[in-house]
Design a protein around this motif. Structure first.
Motif, PDB file in Angstrom:
ATOM      1  N   ALA A 104       0.811  -1.215   0.000  1.00 27.15           N
ATOM      2  CA  ALA A 104       0.000   0.000   0.000  1.00 27.15           C
ATOM      3  C   ALA A 104       0.847   1.269   0.000  1.00 27.15           C
ATOM      4  N   ALA A 105       2.167   1.151  -0.019  1.00 28.13           N
ATOM      5  CA  ALA A 105       3.043   2.328   0.063  1.00 28.13           C
ATOM      6  C   ALA A 105       2.895   3.211  -1.174  1.00 28.13           C
ATOM      7  N   THR A 106       2.846   4.519  -0.950  1.00 30.08           N
ATOM      8  CA  THR A 106       2.828   5.515  -2.022  1.00 30.08           C
ATOM      9  C   THR A 106       4.235   6.050  -2.212  1.00 30.08           C
ATOM     10  N   VAL A 107       4.680   6.111  -3.456  1.00 28.84           N
ATOM     11  CA  VAL A 107       6.031   6.591  -3.768  1.00 28.84           C
ATOM     12  C   VAL A 107       5.931   7.697  -4.817  1.00 28.84           C
ATOM     13  N   VAL A 108       6.531   8.856  -4.507  1.00 32.57           N
ATOM     14  CA  VAL A 108       6.583   9.968  -5.456  1.00 32.57           C
ATOM     15  C   VAL A 108       8.043  10.233  -5.796  1.00 32.57           C
ATOM     16  N   TYR A 109       8.403   9.950  -7.037  1.00 34.33           N
ATOM     17  CA  TYR A 109       9.734  10.278  -7.537  1.00 34.33           C
ATOM     18  C   TYR A 109       9.724  11.719  -8.030  1.00 34.33           C
ATOM     19  N   VAL A 110      10.826  12.440  -7.766  1.00 35.58           N
ATOM     20  CA  VAL A 110      10.940  13.825  -8.227  1.00 35.58           C
ATOM     21  C   VAL A 110      12.298  14.027  -8.869  1.00 35.58           C
ATOM     22  N   ASP A 111      12.319  14.686 -10.014  1.00 33.56           N
ATOM     23  CA  ASP A 111      13.574  15.084 -10.648  1.00 33.56           C
ATOM     24  C   ASP A 111      13.296  16.327 -11.485  1.00 33.56           C
ATOM     25  N   ASN A 112      14.351  17.138 -11.685  1.00 37.32           N
ATOM     26  CA  ASN A 112      14.172  18.335 -12.513  1.00 37.32           C
ATOM     27  C   ASN A 112      14.586  18.120 -13.959  1.00 37.32           C
ATOM     28  N   ASP A 113      15.036  16.900 -14.289  1.00 38.60           N
ATOM     29  CA  ASP A 113      15.474  16.601 -15.648  1.00 38.60           C
ATOM     30  C   ASP A 113      14.311  16.000 -16.435  1.00 38.60           C
ATOM     31  N   PRO A 114      13.885  16.660 -17.518  1.00 33.66           N
ATOM     32  CA  PRO A 114      12.733  16.145 -18.280  1.00 33.66           C
ATOM     33  C   PRO A 114      12.957  14.753 -18.861  1.00 33.66           C
ATOM     34  N   LEU A 115      14.211  14.390 -19.171  1.00 36.08           N
ATOM     35  CA  LEU A 115      14.482  13.053 -19.686  1.00 36.08           C
ATOM     36  C   LEU A 115      14.169  12.005 -18.627  1.00 36.08           C
ATOM     37  N   CYS A 116      14.589  12.257 -17.397  1.00 37.90           N
ATOM     38  CA  CYS A 116      14.310  11.324 -16.304  1.00 37.90           C
ATOM     39  C   CYS A 116      12.807  11.184 -16.084  1.00 37.90           C
ATOM     40  N   VAL A 117      12.109  12.312 -16.155  1.00 36.14           N
ATOM     41  CA  VAL A 117      10.667  12.295 -15.937  1.00 36.14           C
ATOM     42  C   VAL A 117       9.971  11.495 -17.033  1.00 36.14           C
ATOM     43  N   ALA A 118      10.392  11.688 -18.280  1.00 39.83           N
ATOM     44  CA  ALA A 118       9.786  10.957 -19.395  1.00 39.83           C
ATOM     45  C   ALA A 118       9.990   9.451 -19.230  1.00 39.83           C
ATOM     46  N   HIS A 119      11.219   9.052 -18.886  1.00 42.71           N
ATOM     47  CA  HIS A 119      11.487   7.624 -18.661  1.00 42.71           C
ATOM     48  C   HIS A 119      10.695   7.119 -17.452  1.00 42.71           C
ATOM     49  N   GLY A 120      10.614   7.947 -16.406  1.00 35.53           N
ATOM     50  CA  GLY A 120       9.891   7.547 -15.207  1.00 35.53           C
ATOM     51  C   GLY A 120       8.420   7.321 -15.460  1.00 35.53           C
ATOM     52  N   HIS A 121       7.805   8.219 -16.250  1.00 37.95           N
ATOM     53  CA  HIS A 121       6.394   8.040 -16.587  1.00 37.95           C
ATOM     54  C   HIS A 121       6.183   6.714 -17.316  1.00 37.95           C
ATOM     55  N   GLY A 122       7.081   6.414 -18.232  1.00 41.35           N
ATOM     56  CA  GLY A 122       6.895   5.231 -19.057  1.00 41.35           C
ATOM     57  C   GLY A 122       7.221   3.918 -18.366  1.00 41.35           C
ATOM     58  N   LEU A 123       8.194   3.945 -17.435  1.00 39.81           N
ATOM     59  CA  LEU A 123       8.706   2.695 -16.876  1.00 39.81           C
ATOM     60  C   LEU A 123       8.353   2.453 -15.412  1.00 39.81           C
ATOM     61  N   LEU A 124       8.028   3.514 -14.676  1.00 41.82           N
ATOM     62  CA  LEU A 124       7.833   3.353 -13.238  1.00 41.82           C
ATOM     63  C   LEU A 124       6.377   3.448 -12.790  1.00 41.82           C
ATOM     64  N   GLU A 125       5.587   4.234 -13.502  1.00 44.28           N
ATOM     65  CA  GLU A 125       4.203   4.449 -13.053  1.00 44.28           C
ATOM     66  C   GLU A 125       3.318   3.277 -13.486  1.00 44.28           C
ATOM     67  N   ARG A 126       3.533   2.148 -12.835  1.00 41.07           N
ATOM     68  CA  ARG A 126       2.811   0.928 -13.201  1.00 41.07           C
ATOM     69  C   ARG A 126       1.624   0.647 -12.282  1.00 41.07           C
ATOM     70  N   ASN A 127       1.418   1.482 -11.258  1.00 44.93           N
ATOM     71  CA  ASN A 127       0.249   1.338 -10.398  1.00 44.93           C
ATOM     72  C   ASN A 127      -0.138   2.716  -9.880  1.00 44.93           C
ATOM     73  N   ASP A 128      -1.296   2.811  -9.217  1.00 42.72           N
ATOM     74  CA  ASP A 128      -1.811   4.114  -8.804  1.00 42.72           C
ATOM     75  C   ASP A 128      -1.159   4.632  -7.525  1.00 42.72           C
ATOM     76  N   ARG A 129      -0.102   3.960  -7.057  1.00 44.98           N
ATOM     77  CA  ARG A 129       0.616   4.409  -5.863  1.00 44.98           C
ATOM     78  C   ARG A 129       2.043   4.843  -6.199  1.00 44.98           C
ATOM     79  N   THR A 130       2.361   4.885  -7.484  1.00 45.64           N
ATOM     80  CA  THR A 130       3.708   5.268  -7.923  1.00 45.64           C
ATOM     81  C   THR A 130       3.598   6.401  -8.928  1.00 45.64           C
ATOM     82  N   HIS A 131       4.309   7.503  -8.644  1.00 43.58           N
ATOM     83  CA  HIS A 131       4.185   8.703  -9.473  1.00 43.58           C
ATOM     84  C   HIS A 131       5.581   9.296  -9.715  1.00 43.58           C
ATOM     85  N   TYR A 132       5.730   9.939 -10.870  1.00 46.02           N
ATOM     86  CA  TYR A 132       6.990  10.621 -11.191  1.00 46.02           C
ATOM     87  C   TYR A 132       6.648  12.058 -11.582  1.00 46.02           C
TER      88      TYR A 132
END
Length: 296
Positions: A104-132
């Motif tokens: 049930a843990a919620t995880v919010v990844y934060v970065d200021n690099d748009p490349l990291c964010v784009a990869h994070g959206h595509g590869l990490l946000e696999r459930n409703d408790r994980t956000h980039y």
């Protein structure tokens, strides 16, 4: 005489630019990842010329983050997490470790690099408790006031903040201590802050001190940032927190339940290389304020 690198500035996020090295892509390469370019590999190869075992420092950092994640999501009972400077997705990402301990843990990844964010959206946000989220740790008002970050948190309950291998990429002129102080002030009581940082032991360990100064120079010149701070300077990031045992220590010495297995045979004291002695980690706890009872 060896020059000292300037203690100011930070690498601006370069995204997918292939002409400049990126902190996140260099770190990815140091971990054996594939999301990097020739310019990133060349930058880290310069670091390896100074410290051939520097790749093990990155791997030790990941092991440390995994142990901390298991501790916070397990025995510490935290179920919401903020990963600052999260970088590029890699093997065994933090949300996988945390959600294995607590689904049930919620995880919010934060970065200021748009490349990291784009990869994070595509590869990490696999459930409703994980956000980039794309955001900057140095923004005025702290990340916990950023509307896209705070929407995922209950600010009345403890939060686990992970800042692994990020603060040493922020120069003194950016006053990262101030940003951390503001963040800690906004954290609910019972929260935890975990930090790893490049470390200069100073005269207490002359050989490691010399290596730290050389590494700082090459990181700043080839990667754009990477400052080695003293114990006192690193502990400033924990102002307002209780630093948990065993304190600010070498990464493979941090075990929440006492000493763990050693890293095995190898160069350096206790099986660790000299480069590994120039990195430290610690976890701080925001203790609830004391309640004073009056009599009469």
């Amino acid at each position: 005489m060896h020059k000292t690198a300037p203690r100011t500035g930070a690498c601006a996020p370069v995204g997918a630019d292939t002409t400049w090295p990126s902190n996140s892509r260099v770190y990815d390469y140091s971990l054996g990842g594939k999301d990097n370019y020739a310019v990133d590999r060349a930058a880290f190869d310069r670091v390896l010329e100074v410290a051939p075992t520097q790749r093990e420092v990155s791997l030790a950092n990941r092991r440390w983050l995994h142990r901390v994640a298991r501790y916070l999501a397990g025995p510490a009972g935290v179920d919401q997490f903020l990963d600052i400077g999260a970088g590029l997705p890699t093997v065994s990402n933090i949300h996988e470790i945390l959600q294995l301990e607590n689904p049930a843990a919620t995880v919010v990844y934060v970065d200021n690099d748009p490349l990291c964010v784009a990869h994070g959206h595509g590869l990490l946000e696999r459930n409703d408790r994980t956000h980039y989220v794309q955001a900057d740790f140095l923004e005025a008002g702290t990340l916990l006031k950023h509307h896209r970050v705070r929407q995922y948190f209950d600010l009345d309950r403890p939060i686990g903040v992970l800042a692994g291998a990020v603060l040493h990429h922020l120069g003194d002129d950016l006053v990262p201590v101030k940003s951390m102080r503001e963040l800690i002030d906004r954290l609910p009581t019972g929260s935890y802050v975990a930090v790893t940082h490049f470390y200069d032991p100073g005269p207490e360990h002359p050989e490691a001190h010399q290596l730290a100064r050389q590494l700082e120079q090459v990181f700043v010149e080839s990667v754009g940032s990477g400052w080695y701070r003293s114990r006192e300077e690193i502990l400033e990031f924990f102002d307002g927190l209780e630093v948990l045992p065993p304190g600010l220590v070498e990464l493979d010495e941090w075990w929440p339940d006492g000493p763990g297995p050693g890293p095995g045979p190898g160069p350096g004291q206790e099986g660790r290389s000299l480069a590994e002695r120039t990195m430290r980690g610690a976890v701080g706890y925001k203790r609830p304020p004391l309640l004073w009872l009056s009599r009469g």
